[in-house]
Design a protein around this motif. Structure first.
Motif, short mmCIF file in Angstrom:
data_model
loop_
_atom_site.label_atom_id
_atom_site.label_comp_id
_atom_site.label_asym_id
_atom_site.label_seq_id
_atom_site.Cartn_x
_atom_site.Cartn_y
_atom_site.Cartn_z
N TRP A 169 20.17 -7.93 8.82
CA TRP A 169 20.34 -7.00 7.71
C TRP A 169 18.99 -6.35 7.39
CZ3 TRP A 169 18.05 -6.32 3.03
CH2 TRP A 169 18.69 -5.49 2.12
N LEU A 209 14.01 -3.29 4.05
CA LEU A 209 13.62 -4.70 4.14
C LEU A 209 12.18 -4.78 4.64
CD1 LEU A 209 14.20 -7.84 4.34
CD2 LEU A 209 14.75 -7.38 6.74
N HIS A 218 15.02 -15.99 6.99
CA HIS A 218 15.32 -15.97 5.55
C HIS A 218 15.99 -14.69 5.10
CE1 HIS A 218 12.20 -19.33 4.55
NE2 HIS A 218 12.81 -19.53 5.69
N VAL A 219 16.11 -13.75 6.00
CA VAL A 219 16.74 -12.48 5.64
C VAL A 219 18.17 -12.72 5.14
CG1 VAL A 219 17.57 -10.28 6.56
CG2 VAL A 219 15.30 -11.13 7.17
N LYS A 263 19.06 -14.80 3.14
CA LYS A 263 19.04 -15.03 1.70
C LYS A 263 19.28 -13.75 0.90
CE LYS A 263 15.69 -18.88 1.76
NZ LYS A 263 14.37 -19.32 1.23
N VAL A 264 18.78 -12.65 1.44
CA VAL A 264 19.00 -11.37 0.74
C VAL A 264 20.49 -11.05 0.72
CG1 VAL A 264 18.53 -8.89 0.76
CG2 VAL A 264 16.74 -10.50 1.44
N ARG A 316 22.27 -13.22 -1.67
CA ARG A 316 22.01 -12.81 -3.05
C ARG A 316 22.84 -11.58 -3.41
NH1 ARG A 316 17.10 -12.71 -6.27
NH2 ARG A 316 16.17 -14.22 -4.86
N LEU A 317 22.87 -10.62 -2.48
CA LEU A 317 23.63 -9.39 -2.75
C LEU A 317 25.12 -9.71 -2.92
CD1 LEU A 317 21.88 -6.96 -0.26
CD2 LEU A 317 21.73 -6.90 -2.76
N ARG A 367 27.20 -6.95 -4.85
CA ARG A 367 26.71 -5.68 -4.29
C ARG A 367 27.11 -5.58 -2.82
NH1 ARG A 367 20.68 -4.63 -6.26
NH2 ARG A 367 21.29 -2.54 -5.64
N LEU A 383 26.17 -3.01 -0.04
CA LEU A 383 24.91 -3.08 0.70
C LEU A 383 24.91 -4.13 1.81
CD1 LEU A 383 22.35 -2.71 -2.22
CD2 LEU A 383 22.76 -1.07 -0.39
#
Lengths: 395, 395
Positions: B47, B369, B378-379, B381-382, B385-386, B391, B394
């Motif tokens: 992502w 990013l 760890h990407v 994690k984004v 979170r989204l 969201r 996205l």
């Protein structure tokens, strides 16, 4: 409440290119004090946020709700009221006027081209001199950050008192760390003025030092940061300039006397900084004083500096804010995970940063910058490269 | 040259949702070999380049001029000709068809919802089984990178030979470093097949190991990366599945027999990976073989992996290319100064990186990013979170 003064020969005109002024009817002892705000510089190391076409003084970098030039005017208005001139590039005059609706448009002097700080400040001085040769001008850059405005204004008032004795007076900022990005002022003995207890003589101005020298300067306690703030009688400034750069002084005085000569004269003016043109040689002649000014100050020279200011601002707002947080400039939509540094955004995109320390991300519609606080000074290289490649639309 | 087969009850239809196939008239011994390409997975750790709506198999991540799914088809066409089925999510079927104009649209099986790899591969197997129960299928993910295609195809041919003996055959990739991101295959003795000299028995499949275990695996020389490539008779696969997951096998066979049942049956299918559903229990019964496959392979699991592949590709193109360069994905306008890592751009903005090491910058129209190769895992994690914040536009 303002009456037109000066230049009966000056033709009526509108728009930002002006060389005449109107001034308030004087009512008190401070009415001879004028603020001059040179608003120039591209802020190359703040690219791509700051551009030649949108320099940093037009930005609200600290999220205070006021741009840097607005905050500068706010800070000085209690001292100078409407006696304020902004000198800026012609391409920025309209934006400046829009940001400063309280400043009459004929108080915005628009330079046909950049001729460095001596021409900018000298032009304003010459205009003011024609109104009142004994007027005292204080020149303060449009893109600096100054904390503790009460103390700052008290020190400017002391500087005005010293300037009445025909000194060139500079404000010397107490160094808070051994900066290598600023010039320093080597101060001498107190001038013993009752109305200016913080005023001292200046031994000399010194250039930006290396790290070792900077530590020595700060260690002695005799050195101050040169913030480029000068307080001096308009006439004294121009007379000193005439001593070392007679053509420049004469050109500026001609333009002030006959504003219609601006186009014809301006581009031929010598391009030199006020420090080299007047302050340094005047210091050698013992004509310069410094007023010790112990306020937070920064010229926001790069993103490292900006990040530090944002951290300070966050701590002021929130005692729990950590120095190692991720700070934002602009209405940025930021998702930070295990990251510290600064994200400045002028887009409505999501900016996500993951596991990066002291990162600098600047997101604008046509250019993106990723660097670190430690490399913030090198941002200038990008601008240099773009210029070399003819990509000036991005600079 | 292709004749419609199967399902007289199957109604004529257009569009991507299909359960019937047409096959070439068989002309040689390999005409019983079919390729199945499961094209799924959001590629969360890639992502915002890869999204749920635009997964990585649709992207040309290596700048080869072909997307990953196109390259997968290119790699397999010499073996399978037109005998190829793609299984993908309904939302991607149109994009897949557009990228693979040479694949008849009824060879693209569109899943109403994601039910994991067993349902995807099993559906294709059931469709092929109705055509020819003894047909051998080879399943190869749409989003992996495989080097040395000649050797790869030779090893697939060996796997086909072994599969004729009713084995489930997997291709075992020689580990080039002690990866912790892949599962491993513990191999046993050679199967001593003359037409498959690289075939060995499988002791067991093992999960992604920790770093210490991975080093031990690689040190023994008895472990191979599990690349999720399976070669097996359609009937054998479904019969094994029926042994451990009878409802799933029956459901898939019903859908293949009566494609109009797809909508009704699909969402009730058990959601399980082919590894857990068949490969692991079959290995316990000695039904699994591995063909040693010594080719470069990667699943491009994250930006660290992608950066490594780009570095290898650059070295292939240019002997002077440094491993520590800055690589780009997409037609990125990149200005790098003293920086290494990867910049992927789907915008026409200038992306400038200054003094950053092993940086990962991914610039897309709605999301940016910034991370490092070291934090590439760890990407995810984004994305988490989204999703938690709703969201999903996205993600």
């Amino acid at each position: 409440m303002s009456v037109p003064l000066l230049s009966p020969a000056h033709p009526a005109r509108t728009g930002p290119v002006r060389g005449s002024i109107t001034v308030d009817v004087m009512t008190n002892t401070r009415d001879d004090f004028w603020c001059v705000i040179p608003a120039g510089g591209a802020g190359t190391r703040l690219w791509p946020l700051s551009r030649a076409g949108s320099p940093k003084f037009l930005h609200d970098l600290l999220g205070s709700g006021r741009t840097l030039i607005q905050a500068t005017v706010d800070r000085l208005t209690p001292l100078a009221g409407e006696r304020l001139l902004v000198v800026t590039g012609r391409r920025h005059a309209e934006a400046v006027a829009a940001q400063l609706p309280e400043v009459p448009s004929d108080r915005i002097l628009a330079e046909p081209s950049p001729r460095d700080s001596m021409a900018a400040i000298g032009w304003a001085a010459a205009v003011i001199e024609r109104h009142n040769p004994e007027a005292i001008i204080g020149s303060f850059a449009a893109d600096h950050v100054v904390g503790d405005p009460e103390t700052f204004r008290a020190m400017v008032s002391e500087a005005v008192a010293v300037a009445r004795h025909d000194y060139v007076v500079t404000l010397g900022i107490r160094p808070t760390y051994p900066a290598t990005g600023f010039g320093y002022i080597h101060e001498g003995a107190s001038l013993e003025y009752d109305d200016a207890p913080h005023a001292r003589s200046v031994v000399q101005f010194v250039e930006k030092p290396d790290a070792v020298t900077a530590r020595r300067y700060v260690g002695t306690g005799e050195f101050r940061w040169n913030a480029g703030m000068f307080v001096v009688k308009a006439r004294v400034l121009l007379d000193l300039l005439a001593q070392w750069h007679p053509d420049l002084a004469a050109g500026l005085r001609r333009i002030a006397a006959e504003p219609e000569r601006l186009e014809q004269e301006w581009d031929a003016l010598e391009k030199i900084a006020i420090d080299h043109a007047v302050a340094e040689p005047a210091a050698d002649e013992g004509r310069v004083a410094v007023v010790r000014c112990d306020v937070p100050w920064d010229d926001i020279g790069d993103f490292h500096s900006l990040a530090g200011l944002l951290a300070v601002a966050a701590r002021d707002d929130d005692a729990d804010a950590a120095a190692s947080d991720l700070y934002t400039v602009g209405p940025a939509d930021v998702l930070g995970i295990d990251s510290t540094g600064i994200v400045a955004s002028r887009s409505d995109r999501l900016v996500s940063v993951v596991g990066v320390e002291d990162i600098v991300v600047v997101d604008t519609p046509d250019a993106l910058l990723v660097t670190t606080r430690g490399r913030a000074q090198h941002v200038k290289k990008v601008v240099d490269r773009l210029k070399a490649e003819g990509r000036t639309d991005l600079t």
